[in-house]
Design a protein around this motif. Structure first.
Motif, PDB file in Angstrom:
ATOM      1  N   GLU A  72       0.828  -1.215   0.000  1.00 38.31           N
ATOM      2  CA  GLU A  72       0.000   0.000   0.000  1.00 38.31           C
ATOM      3  C   GLU A  72       0.858   1.259   0.000  1.00 38.31           C
TER       4      GLU A  72
ATOM      5  N   HIS B  13       0.885   4.273  -2.690  1.00 40.48           N
ATOM      6  CA  HIS B  13       0.622   5.670  -2.311  1.00 40.48           C
ATOM      7  C   HIS B  13       1.766   6.579  -2.763  1.00 40.48           C
TER       8      HIS B  13
ATOM      9  N   ILE C 262      -4.123  12.682  -6.102  1.00 40.96           N
ATOM     10  CA  ILE C 262      -4.520  13.090  -4.743  1.00 40.96           C
ATOM     11  C   ILE C 262      -5.272  11.966  -4.031  1.00 40.96           C
ATOM     12  N   PRO C 263      -4.762  11.540  -2.865  1.00 45.87           N
ATOM     13  CA  PRO C 263      -5.431  10.456  -2.138  1.00 45.87           C
ATOM     14  C   PRO C 263      -6.676  10.919  -1.388  1.00 45.87           C
ATOM     15  N   MET C 264      -7.638  10.064  -1.321  1.00 47.50           N
ATOM     16  CA  MET C 264      -8.878  10.305  -0.575  1.00 47.50           C
ATOM     17  C   MET C 264      -9.437   8.923  -0.229  1.00 47.50           C
ATOM     18  N   LEU C 265     -10.676   8.860   0.206  1.00 47.53           N
ATOM     19  CA  LEU C 265     -11.231   7.542   0.526  1.00 47.53           C
ATOM     20  C   LEU C 265     -12.738   7.547   0.348  1.00 47.53           C
TER      21      LEU C 265
ATOM     22  N   ILE D 245     -18.976  12.877  -6.903  1.00 46.91           N
ATOM     23  CA  ILE D 245     -18.197  13.839  -6.116  1.00 46.91           C
ATOM     24  C   ILE D 245     -17.693  14.961  -7.014  1.00 46.91           C
TER      25      ILE D 245
ATOM     26  N   SER E 218     -20.415  17.401  -8.125  1.00 47.67           N
ATOM     27  CA  SER E 218     -20.940  18.226  -7.031  1.00 47.67           C
ATOM     28  C   SER E 218     -20.055  19.414  -6.731  1.00 47.67           C
ATOM     29  N   HIS E 219     -18.769  19.327  -7.085  1.00 47.82           N
ATOM     30  CA  HIS E 219     -17.834  20.334  -6.604  1.00 47.82           C
ATOM     31  C   HIS E 219     -17.057  21.063  -7.694  1.00 47.82           C
ATOM     32  N   VAL E 220     -16.979  20.509  -8.872  1.00 47.26           N
ATOM     33  CA  VAL E 220     -16.136  21.122  -9.899  1.00 47.26           C
ATOM     34  C   VAL E 220     -17.002  21.604 -11.059  1.00 47.26           C
TER      35      VAL E 220
ATOM     36  N   LEU F 284      -7.383  16.995 -12.859  1.00 49.93           N
ATOM     37  CA  LEU F 284      -7.578  16.482 -11.510  1.00 49.93           C
ATOM     38  C   LEU F 284      -7.548  14.954 -11.545  1.00 49.93           C
TER      39      LEU F 284
ATOM     40  N   LEU G 270      -7.933  11.887  -8.766  1.00 49.20           N
ATOM     41  CA  LEU G 270      -8.197  11.453  -7.394  1.00 49.20           C
ATOM     42  C   LEU G 270      -8.079   9.939  -7.332  1.00 49.20           C
TER      43      LEU G 270
ATOM     44  N   ASP H  60       4.628  16.627 -15.348  1.00 47.00           N
ATOM     45  CA  ASP H  60       3.911  17.643 -16.113  1.00 47.00           C
ATOM     46  C   ASP H  60       4.304  17.626 -17.588  1.00 47.00           C
TER      47      ASP H  60
ATOM     48  N   PRO I  31     -12.724  21.445  -1.925  1.00 44.19           N
ATOM     49  CA  PRO I  31     -13.990  22.121  -2.268  1.00 44.19           C
ATOM     50  C   PRO I  31     -14.672  22.707  -1.039  1.00 44.19           C
TER      51      PRO I  31
ATOM     52  N   LYS J 180     -17.936  14.236   2.160  1.00 44.79           N
ATOM     53  CA  LYS J 180     -19.172  14.414   1.382  1.00 44.79           C
ATOM     54  C   LYS J 180     -20.045  13.195   1.653  1.00 44.79           C
TER      55      LYS J 180
ATOM     56  N   TRP K  18     -14.433  10.461   2.183  1.00 44.83           N
ATOM     57  CA  TRP K  18     -13.446  11.309   2.839  1.00 44.83           C
ATOM     58  C   TRP K  18     -12.671  12.020   1.758  1.00 44.83           C
ATOM     59  N   LEU K  19     -12.969  13.307   1.595  1.00 41.89           N
ATOM     60  CA  LEU K  19     -12.270  14.094   0.588  1.00 41.89           C
ATOM     61  C   LEU K  19     -10.825  14.289   1.059  1.00 41.89           C
ATOM     62  N   PRO K  20      -9.949  14.742   0.161  1.00 41.27           N
ATOM     63  CA  PRO K  20      -8.514  14.724   0.497  1.00 41.27           C
ATOM     64  C   PRO K  20      -8.143  15.309   1.861  1.00 41.27           C
TER      65      PRO K  20
ATOM     66  N   TYR L 135      -9.382  12.991   4.606  1.00 46.69           N
ATOM     67  CA  TYR L 135      -8.611  11.749   4.562  1.00 46.69           C
ATOM     68  C   TYR L 135      -7.262  11.921   5.250  1.00 46.69           C
TER      69      TYR L 135
END
Lengths: 445, 445
Positions: free
Chosen positions: A54, A58, A67-70, A117, A120-122, A130, A132, A240, B9, B33, B42-44, B47
């Motif tokens: 893991e 990561h 970008i990590p999230m869950l 997600i 809702s936000h972008v 982006l 995620l 990049d 966000p 969210k 769990w957003l970044p 998280y």
């Protein structure tokens, strides 16, 4: 860790239910225990390797700016109805009703949830690109779960999703993922070959699977032998840079490498005969560009620089985290047990005390333990009152890449024995030199 | 992390559905969210805090010799029938049928599964003491999930289980857990008071809940004010010492501290009146010794040193990991947003560039970013083209404990501004001194 204080329930006998070597060795080495069909508890040793894998996943994702999230394990069925996949997905989807009789499911993948997600936000192209990702447990209700963690029902996966304004940008994200995956697998001691994959019902050329060569692989694979000479190594990539990432893609995918699903005999025959290889492989990851399939179905749009609402271009990119334990063992073992690559080993080395209770041997082992720990290394010290043979067998079975053997005879000459699990070769050297050598090996990773 | 490349966000408006401040601030700060009732992504930013909390929990458990592992989320109903809890557990247990119509459930807790693992592998008193734990997602199908992650349905919990030969040994394990919990919560910037809890149907005095004082707490609590003067601090505890651990238990539990469930007015009235306190508290953990309840029901025995088969003495010990985010925010916020304790903050400090695009300001921010990163610190650099007011509002909302503000006017004098989120106090100092000060603060944790 002192073995006398650890929980390492090794098995002497081969478990009858295990058909392939990784499953057998994970059970014998006390790494996993089945709790029900295709569902496993990760015992302490197995858990450590899982966490190491893991961590590598990561680190390589974060390096690329992902970008990590869950996201949660359970999802509402509503989003899957919106994308049209709720009915498409067969019995492999575990469907659940909660106490209020609402339709839920245990997520087998997360395209719908992440798209929700995002939308809702972008709203603006300025927030792109982006990517995620998360590492989370998934469930696929396989008819016949088998091969241990290789084809379990509850499994740990990294899945990442890119959102881009144009197809071109999304293909750069695709290439970035390819680069990170090459490095990820190499750090685990694996050679995973990107092979052209089947786009499935979505179609398109933009998908590659990563396959590890192993006799027990589920897929038949066909490739140009030149591809196994390629190494990604420790190149410093500017994520990049479209050109740099594209060049890696071209280097690693221009030679013939396909699974039985995409194999084309005529094209394969253009490879010089002496370089044509047929083998078996284990799939450990897949990258996929699927365009606007989900963004259109679920209305995930951004306003571009001319004020137009356009659906975003997406891709999804997965690594089978729990499955990798099986794949690594399939690729790296011998008749005595597992041989962990240094990158994922649960302990950096073993210490075997040949004469537990002997004051000098005990003191030497304690000193080694302290020196290694002080350098940030984690040894597993077999301090049990066991025969030497039993201790060696356990160390070989659990596969730590390096073992230091300490006994009264060697200590008289001021030496201990350092043994490589992979080659079986030993050398005698003073304890401090053994420590230094091990530290160097890990520092060079 | 550069904010222009992050996914944060934040919401300008207060979300209507959030009744308590932590829920409101977690939504506003772009930390979570809701994906369905009581289930969150769990957003970044969220998280990152979740992982920081997990890390502290792991570190303190491992220090005490407790061994990490991982049990799956889904369990077979069979084990729960064996313990007798399958029917006892009400509608809060999420029951599932798989494709072969087998009864499964999403684990709300793991006594059965861990006892099964224990009995499969341990037979001798020589393998004791043993404490295994994991941090895993659980599910409780609450009728009315509310308060965000404070009372969600899918939630992350650390649950640990000790296995001991005697009641005395098991009570030492109980005390060890109390010690680790005190330190765990303090590292998160919380004062969590161990309060005598209700043993429930099992009975017995050996259970304490840990409560954080907060106006929005679900429980009414009664305590002797002397208890809030106690600090665990950075004591060096020998976890093998029965006496040391017992002394900590006595120090922290000898004063009156109970929830409404165990409150005894007569005993409370013996506390001098000026020290009697009534408040509200949030439960963030519980420790429990339950003897041989599960080991007898499930036949988890060991052979003792006289050759007798005896059931092991067990306890279970939980920390509400995801709930802790809510508890910390309830305990640490102001009208502008969250105030993260240094121990769990998602980024070590913020960098606000007052004049993005100004060559000197940009260069100074880049230099700060590099210096902080080189010291192993993680700054969040607001490099967006936004008004200063908007940048400050975002930093206050997401609650990073330290902020460095960089502007052309200060740079002319060779200074930046370092601001404490908690006190609001600022000081001007050269950039390298600001970096050094922040590094010192985190090094002292």
């Amino acid at each position: 860790m002192r073995l006398s204080r650890y929980f390492l329930p090794v098995l002497k006998e081969n478990p009858a239910e295990a058909q392939i070597v990784s499953h057998r060795l994970m059970l014998r080495a006390g790494m996993i225990k089945q709790s029900s069909a295709g569902i496993y508890s990760w015992l302490p040793l197995g858990y450590k390797v899982l966490k190491n894998i893991e961590k590598i996943v990561h680190e390589e994702q974060v390096k690329a700016g992902h970008i990590p999230m869950l996201m949660p394990t359970l999802q509402s069925a509503d989003l899957w109805r919106e994308s049209g996949r709720y009915d498409d997905y067969g019995q492999e989807m575990l469907r659940i009703k909660d106490r209020h009789d609402r339709d839920m499911l245990y997520g087998p993948t997360n395209e719908e949830l992440i798209t929700d997600i995002f939308r809702s936000h972008v709203n603006s192209y300025k927030d792109l690109p982006l990517t995620l990702y998360h590492i989370q447990w998934k469930f696929r209700d396989e008819v016949r779960p088998r091969f241990g963690v290789m084809r379990g029902r509850e499994f740990l996966m990294k899945d990442g999703y890119n959102f881009d304004l144009t197809k071109e940008d999304a293909l750069h994200a695709y290439n970035r993922h390819l680069v990170t995956y090459l490095r990820t697998y190499e750090r685990m001691g694996l050679q995973a070959i990107p092979m052209r994959a089947d786009g499935g019902p979505i179609g398109g050329d933009y998908t590659h699977e990563f396959l590890v060569l192993a006799e027990t692989g589920e897929s038949e694979v066909f490739y140009d032998s030149e591809i196994t000479d390629l190494k990604f190594g420790s190149r410093d990539i500017d994520f990049d840079s479209v050109e740099e990432c594209q060049a890696v893609l071209e280097e690693f995918t221009s030679r013939y490498a396909r699974t039985d699903e995409t194999h084309d005999e005529a094209v394969f025959n253009e490879v010089p005969e002496e370089r044509r290889r047929t083998a078996r492989g284990i799939e450990v990851g897949q990258i996929f560009y699927f365009g606007t399939k989900y963004s259109e179905a679920m209305n995930a749009t951004v306003v571009d620089n001319e004020g137009n609402k356009v659906p975003v271009h997406m891709g999804s990119h997965g690594i089978g985290v729990s499955r990798l334990l099986g794949a690594i063992i399939e690729a790296s073992h011998d008749e005595n047990g597992i041989i962990w690559p240094e990158g994922v080993t649960p302990f950096h080395c073993g210490i075997v005390n040949l004469k537990q209770g002997d004051a000098e041997a005990d003191a030497a082992c304690d000193a080694l333990y302290k020196s290694l720990t002080a350098l940030g290394l984690e040894p597993l010290y077999d301090d049990r009152n066991e025969r030497a043979g039993g201790k060696f067998a356990t160390m070989d079975l659990i596969g730590l890449p390096w073992r230091i053997t300490v006994g009264p005879r060697g200590l008289k000459n001021g030496v201990v024995e350092l043994t490589s699990r992979r080659t079986g070769e030993s050398e005698e050297l003073p304890p401090e030199q053994a420590v230094e050598k091990i530290a160097q090996i890990y520092a060079s990773l």
